[in-house]
Write a protein that holds these residues in place. Structure first.
Motif, PDB file in Angstrom:
ATOM      1  N   VAL A   1       0.883  -1.155   0.000  1.00 51.85           N
ATOM      2  CA  VAL A   1       0.000   0.000   0.000  1.00 51.85           C
ATOM      3  C   VAL A   1       0.927   1.211   0.000  1.00 51.85           C
ATOM      4  O   VAL A   1       1.677   1.418   0.958  1.00 51.85           O
ATOM      5  N   VAL A   2       0.916   1.956  -1.078  1.00 49.87           N
ATOM      6  CA  VAL A   2       1.833   3.085  -1.241  1.00 49.87           C
ATOM      7  C   VAL A   2       1.108   4.382  -0.902  1.00 49.87           C
ATOM      8  O   VAL A   2       0.030   4.655  -1.433  1.00 49.87           O
ATOM      9  N   LEU A   3       1.705   5.171  -0.016  1.00 46.75           N
ATOM     10  CA  LEU A   3       1.183   6.497   0.324  1.00 46.75           C
ATOM     11  C   LEU A   3       1.827   7.490  -0.628  1.00 46.75           C
ATOM     12  O   LEU A   3       3.053   7.592  -0.688  1.00 46.75           O
ATOM     13  N   ALA A   4       1.012   8.185  -1.404  1.00 46.24           N
ATOM     14  CA  ALA A   4       1.558   9.065  -2.435  1.00 46.24           C
ATOM     15  C   ALA A   4       0.732  10.339  -2.550  1.00 46.24           C
ATOM     16  O   ALA A   4      -0.386  10.417  -2.058  1.00 46.24           O
ATOM     17  N   ALA A   5       1.322  11.327  -3.216  1.00 49.55           N
ATOM     18  CA  ALA A   5       0.645  12.596  -3.482  1.00 49.55           C
ATOM     19  C   ALA A   5       0.365  12.678  -4.976  1.00 49.55           C
ATOM     20  O   ALA A   5       1.198  12.270  -5.788  1.00 49.55           O
ATOM     21  N   PRO A   6      -0.803  13.186  -5.372  1.00 54.55           N
ATOM     22  CA  PRO A   6      -1.138  13.231  -6.798  1.00 54.55           C
ATOM     23  C   PRO A   6      -0.197  14.090  -7.634  1.00 54.55           C
ATOM     24  O   PRO A   6      -0.060  13.861  -8.832  1.00 54.55           O
ATOM     25  N   GLU A   7       0.475  15.057  -7.009  1.00 58.99           N
ATOM     26  CA  GLU A   7       1.379  15.922  -7.782  1.00 58.99           C
ATOM     27  C   GLU A   7       2.745  15.276  -8.012  1.00 58.99           C
ATOM     28  O   GLU A   7       3.630  15.908  -8.576  1.00 58.99           O
ATOM     29  N   ARG A   8       2.917  14.016  -7.609  1.00 57.09           N
ATOM     30  CA  ARG A   8       4.191  13.308  -7.827  1.00 57.09           C
ATOM     31  C   ARG A   8       3.935  12.018  -8.614  1.00 57.09           C
ATOM     32  O   ARG A   8       4.027  10.916  -8.083  1.00 57.09           O
ATOM     33  N   PRO A   9       3.586  12.158  -9.914  1.00 59.50           N
ATOM     34  CA  PRO A   9       3.224  10.980 -10.701  1.00 59.50           C
ATOM     35  C   PRO A   9       4.346   9.959 -10.865  1.00 59.50           C
ATOM     36  O   PRO A   9       4.085   8.777 -11.049  1.00 59.50           O
ATOM     37  N   GLY A  10       5.581  10.407 -10.792  1.00 63.04           N
ATOM     38  CA  GLY A  10       6.701   9.475 -10.932  1.00 63.04           C
ATOM     39  C   GLY A  10       6.734   8.440  -9.829  1.00 63.04           C
ATOM     40  O   GLY A  10       7.057   7.271 -10.050  1.00 63.04           O
ATOM     41  N   VAL A  11       6.392   8.859  -8.612  1.00 61.10           N
ATOM     42  CA  VAL A  11       6.334   7.935  -7.477  1.00 61.10           C
ATOM     43  C   VAL A  11       5.270   6.873  -7.741  1.00 61.10           C
ATOM     44  O   VAL A  11       5.496   5.671  -7.542  1.00 61.10           O
ATOM     45  N   LEU A  12       4.107   7.313  -8.204  1.00 57.93           N
ATOM     46  CA  LEU A  12       3.022   6.381  -8.515  1.00 57.93           C
ATOM     47  C   LEU A  12       3.436   5.405  -9.614  1.00 57.93           C
ATOM     48  O   LEU A  12       3.163   4.208  -9.526  1.00 57.93           O
TER      49      LEU A  12
END
Length: 198
Positions: A76-87
């Motif tokens: 389960v990855v916690l991510a921010a929408p403004e960092r698409p590279g992480v996703l």
């Protein structure tokens, strides 16, 4: 009982996530940093809750193998929408759950239970960001050159490290700068890092 491993580099936030998850029924929670600091037990976890910023680093970086070996794809990855590279990196690695860092605690708990069953969980706010993540403008080699430059390496050092000629390194650098619409290499590094591509 679902065994959950929380992976976060900030001690305070890691502790807060552990306490939040322990407040839910049916979860047994342990934690560690992405560097491997944490509990001594090597028991496998059913689900790993991972801060998306732990996915940062050079393409193909093996540092995240510590928690990958414990959970496999049940991430389960916690991510921010403004960092698409992480996703994108997490999606490419096979992660099943994606939770917005601004989501409620109930969303995180629901994601853990969903992923524990082997099902996919995707926060609505991250759906569009994940679609944008497919538009990564750089090739893996251009990204590698930019990553080396972000670490302070000169063109000559990058050439040696990546087994390329200096002219080829300059060409990759110029191409990366042009593709991301940057003014220079420093601006290109900033743009790529802000999007979470490295």
């Amino acid at each position: 009982m679902v065994r959950v491993l929380v992976v976060h580099d900030a001690t305070l936030l890691r502790s807060a996530l552990v306490q939040l998850l322990r407040s839910a029924d049916g979860l047994e929670v342990s934690c560690m940093s992405s560097r491997g600091d944490g509990p001594d037990d090597d028991l496998p976890a059913d689900v790993c809750v991972v801060d998306g910023d732990c996915w940062e680093g050079p393409p193909g970086d093996a540092g995240r193998a510590l928690f990958w070996n414990r959970c496999g794809a049940r991430l389960v990855v916690l991510a921010a929408p403004e960092r698409p590279g992480v996703l994108r990196r997490a999606f490419d690695a096979g992660a099943l759950g994606f939770v917005d860092k601004d989501a409620s605690s109930q969303r995180l708990i629901a994601a853990v239970h969903t992923v524990a069953k082997g099902e996919r969980f995707l926060d609505e706010r991250l759906t569009v960001a994940l679609l944008h993540a497919s538009k990564m403008p750089l090739t893996p080699r251009e990204l590698s050159v930019l990553f080396q430059a972000s670490q302070g390496a000169s063109v000559a050092e990058i050439a040696v490290c990546l087994h390329l000629s200096r002219g080829t390194v300059r060409n990759y650098m110029a191409s990366a700068i042009r593709k991301v619409g940057a003014r220079n290499r420093v601006d290109a590094i900033r743009i790529v890092q802000s999007a979470g591509w490295m």
